[in-house]
Design an enzyme around this catalytic site. Structure first.
Site, short mmCIF file in Angstrom:
data_model
loop_
_atom_site.label_atom_id
_atom_site.label_comp_id
_atom_site.label_asym_id
_atom_site.label_seq_id
_atom_site.Cartn_x
_atom_site.Cartn_y
_atom_site.Cartn_z
N GLU A 41 46.33 -5.08 8.20
CA GLU A 41 46.24 -4.55 9.40
C GLU A 41 46.41 -5.91 10.03
O GLU A 41 48.07 -5.47 10.87
CB GLU A 41 44.60 -3.97 9.97
CG GLU A 41 45.42 -3.04 11.49
CD GLU A 41 44.26 -2.77 11.91
OE1 GLU A 41 42.42 -2.89 11.49
OE2 GLU A 41 44.44 -2.20 13.47
N GLY A 80 39.98 5.54 11.16
CA GLY A 80 38.25 5.43 11.91
C GLY A 80 37.47 4.42 11.12
O GLY A 80 37.04 4.45 10.85
C1 LIG Z 1 46.90 -0.22 21.43
C2 LIG Z 1 44.89 0.24 20.33
C3 LIG Z 1 45.02 0.88 19.34
C4 LIG Z 1 43.93 0.95 18.16
N1 LIG Z 1 43.95 1.44 17.58
C5 LIG Z 1 42.91 1.55 16.40
C6 LIG Z 1 42.85 2.58 15.33
O1 LIG Z 1 43.67 3.18 14.87
N2 LIG Z 1 41.74 2.55 14.65
C7 LIG Z 1 40.54 2.16 14.96
O2 LIG Z 1 39.29 2.06 14.52
N3 LIG Z 1 39.93 1.70 15.99
C8 LIG Z 1 41.35 1.14 16.89
N4 LIG Z 1 41.43 0.68 18.44
C9 LIG Z 1 40.25 -0.46 18.69
C10 LIG Z 1 39.89 -1.67 18.45
O3 LIG Z 1 40.26 -2.18 16.86
C11 LIG Z 1 39.09 -1.80 19.52
O4 LIG Z 1 38.94 -1.55 20.71
C12 LIG Z 1 38.60 -3.63 19.26
O5 LIG Z 1 37.75 -3.73 18.03
C13 LIG Z 1 37.74 -4.14 20.44
O6 LIG Z 1 36.60 -3.15 20.12
P1 LIG Z 1 35.89 -2.83 20.91
O7 LIG Z 1 37.05 -2.33 22.12
O8 LIG Z 1 34.68 -2.21 21.33
O9 LIG Z 1 35.58 -4.22 22.22
P2 LIG Z 1 34.63 -4.98 22.66
O10 LIG Z 1 33.60 -5.20 20.84
O11 LIG Z 1 33.13 -4.28 23.29
O12 LIG Z 1 34.87 -6.19 23.10
C14 LIG Z 1 34.49 -6.22 24.65
C15 LIG Z 1 35.09 -7.89 25.20
O13 LIG Z 1 34.29 -8.47 24.28
C16 LIG Z 1 34.66 -9.41 23.58
N5 LIG Z 1 33.59 -9.87 22.62
C17 LIG Z 1 33.00 -9.50 21.62
N6 LIG Z 1 32.39 -9.46 20.78
C18 LIG Z 1 32.57 -10.92 20.72
C19 LIG Z 1 32.06 -12.34 20.20
N7 LIG Z 1 31.68 -12.26 19.47
N8 LIG Z 1 32.82 -13.63 20.81
C20 LIG Z 1 33.44 -13.69 21.42
N9 LIG Z 1 34.04 -12.75 22.85
C21 LIG Z 1 33.45 -10.98 21.95
C22 LIG Z 1 35.67 -8.91 23.07
O14 LIG Z 1 36.46 -10.15 22.95
C23 LIG Z 1 36.53 -8.25 23.72
O15 LIG Z 1 36.63 -9.33 25.47
C24 LIG Z 1 42.57 0.40 18.57
C25 LIG Z 1 42.62 -0.32 19.75
C26 LIG Z 1 43.53 -0.47 20.73
C27 LIG Z 1 43.99 -1.30 22.19
#
Ligand SMILES: Cc1cc2nc3c(=O)[nH]c(=O)nc-3n(C[C@H](O)[C@H](O)[C@H](O)COP(=O)(O)OP(=O)(O)OC[C@H]3O[C@@H](n4cnc5c(N)ncnc54)[C@H](O)[C@@H]3O)c2cc1C
Length: 399
Positions: A249, A132
């Site tokens: 991870e 989480g």
């Molecule tokens: C298959 C899968 C399994 C997952 N499992 C889990 C889980 O079990 N537990 C959990 O907690 N989470 C989980 N996640 C979530 C995952 O960790 C997040 O989706 C990820 O960290 C990105 O966050 P976000 O989706 O909010 O995207 P955002 O942070 O909103 O990013 C959107 C876009 O902006 C870009 N971006 C953001 N900040 C920057 C920066 N500083 N520099 C350059 N580019 C940037 C990103 O690269 C991305 O392209 C999972 C995701 C997937 C796809």
């Protein structure tokens, strides 16, 4: 005979007696196997027997200390065990986030009571864990998380929402990041908390993905009472624990997707599938362009597997994964995404089926695996964010 040779011969004898014949030659993968937990549906009695026997002998977590259910093996012994398991192509007895993420983190940061309570259950496959971390407004900017844990005497009262929680609907416990001090600098007000998913106020809602499956969920916490003894490390020092776990991870994601065994998974090797779809000429794949791409991918996959093997050996010697795990994560997931693209190209129109007649099960799975792989560059931290980590913390480039 050296001690290590004696150990190998003991392991061989033990495997001969205990490894079920039905599992030999079925190595599985980091994603396909027994995840365990209270809700696990056993389909194959051999898998159950294999887990029980390995757990009894400490082989489900070979290098963890014996007092926590592990095998207490040295780096060299664990390597020998790995070689012997590979020789018989046996699957790991249990897989999941317990072994790959929270287990190593508790070994480094947990107190004695936490290690004794949680680690043996992971080794025996009794408890399944989920993660989480992410929230609707906190993914890449994880430290911006808002799930609140308010002090309530000997408990915390947790309120908030986590999202993309992989397998939350199947898990028994969650390791979560919560905000315990809303007034501190954002990284300094976070605590790492272990929460039993059966606690009143925890609810999960699966999210359906483009691939058709629902591997992850929204997880809601409404006035969830969590004992303070479930804080890992120290209150408001959860960011340090969180970063260490992310190292595990990222290495796990890289391993799960990147090694691919030079193959297209359980449905046959990449070359076998290419020959099936494209045919061969003079013993070589008929299409020269795809042949070239396939050879390049096989070489890159092999090189990556060897690099991961070195990292595994270093981990067994006690090395905690650092920022270099971001390199593994970017490269391993890119290799997998290339592999899935190539499999679709090789299958041609047969690689774009969704359901119904006209496609065999392998072809339908090719489409879904390809769609699933789109998430590889996001999960565990996006590729862009990993490149930032590599630039700053591996290469030392300025902000
Ligand atoms: C298959 C899968 C399994 C997952 N499992 C889990 C889980 O079990 N537990 C959990 O907690 N989470 C989980 N996640 C979530 C995952 O960790 C997040 O989706 C990820 O960290 C990105 O966050 P976000 O989706 O909010 O995207 P955002 O942070 O909103 O990013 C959107 C876009 O902006 C870009 N971006 C953001 N900040 C920057 C920066 N500083 N520099 C350059 N580019 C940037 C990103 O690269 C991305 O392209 C999972 C995701 C997937 C796809």
């Amino acid at each position: 005979m050296s001690d290590l040779e004696r150990f190998r011969s003991d392991v061989r004898a033990w495997l001969e007696q205990n490894a079920p014949a039905g599992l030999r030659g079925r190595p599985g993968s980091e994603l396909e196997g027994v995840w365990g937990g209270r809700k696990w549906q056993w389909e194959n009695p051999d898998q159950r027997a294999w887990l029980e026997r390995c757990a009894e002998r400490g082989f489900s977590a070979p290098s963890w200390p014996r007092e926590y259910g592990g095998g207490g093996l040295s780096k060299d012994e664990a390597k020998v065990l790995g070689e012997e398991l590979r020789r018989l192509a046996l699957p790991p007895p249990v897989i999941g986030f317990g072994l790959t993420m929270i287990g190593p983190t508790l070994l480094a940061f947990g107190n004695e009571a936490q290690k004794r309570e949680h680690l043996p259950k992971i080794c025996r496959g009794e408890i399944r864990w989920c993660q989480g971390y992410s929230e609707p407004g906190a993914g890449s900017d994880l430290a911006g998380l808002q799930t609140r844990a308010a002090d309530d005497g000997d408990h915390y009262l947790v309120n908030g929402t986590k999202v993309w929680t992989s397998y939350a609907d199947k898990a028994d416990w969650i390791f979560a990041l919560v905000r315990t001090d809303p007034n501190a600098k954002k990284q300094e007000g976070i605590t790492f908390l272990l929460i039993d998913m059966a606690t009143p106020g925890v609810s999960v809602r699966p999210i359906k993905l483009i691939s058709g499956s629902s591997p992850f969920c929204e997880t809601h916490f409404t006035d969830v009472r969590v004992p303070k003894k479930n804080v890992v490390h120290q209150v408001n020092a959860g960011w340090t624990v969180a970063k260490a776990l992310l190292g595990h991870e990222r290495t796990m994601v890289a391993e799960a997707f990147g090694s691919g065994g030079g193959a297209g998974g359980k449905r046959g090797t990449l070359s076998e599938r290419a020959k099936h779809h494209l045919g061969s000429e003079n013993g070589r794949l008929a299409d020269p362009i795809l042949r070239d791409q396939l050879a390049q991918l096989e070489m890159d996959t092999r090189a990556f597997s060897l690099t991961m093997q070195r990292a595994r050996d270093a981990a067994k010697a006690g090395h905690q994964p650092g920022p270099e795990s971001s390199i593994f994560k970017v490269y391993g997931t890119e290799v997998n995404m290339r592999r899935q693209e190539l499999l679709v190209k090789i299958a041609g129109p047969q690689g774009l089926g969704w359901e119904g007649p006209g496609f065999d099960p392998e072809e339908l799975a090719t489409t879904r695996d390809w769609l699933r792989s789109r998430g590889n560059s996001i999960e565990g931290g996006t590729s862009e964010v990993q490149r930032n980590v590599i630039a700053k913390r591996v290469l030392g480039l300025p902000d």
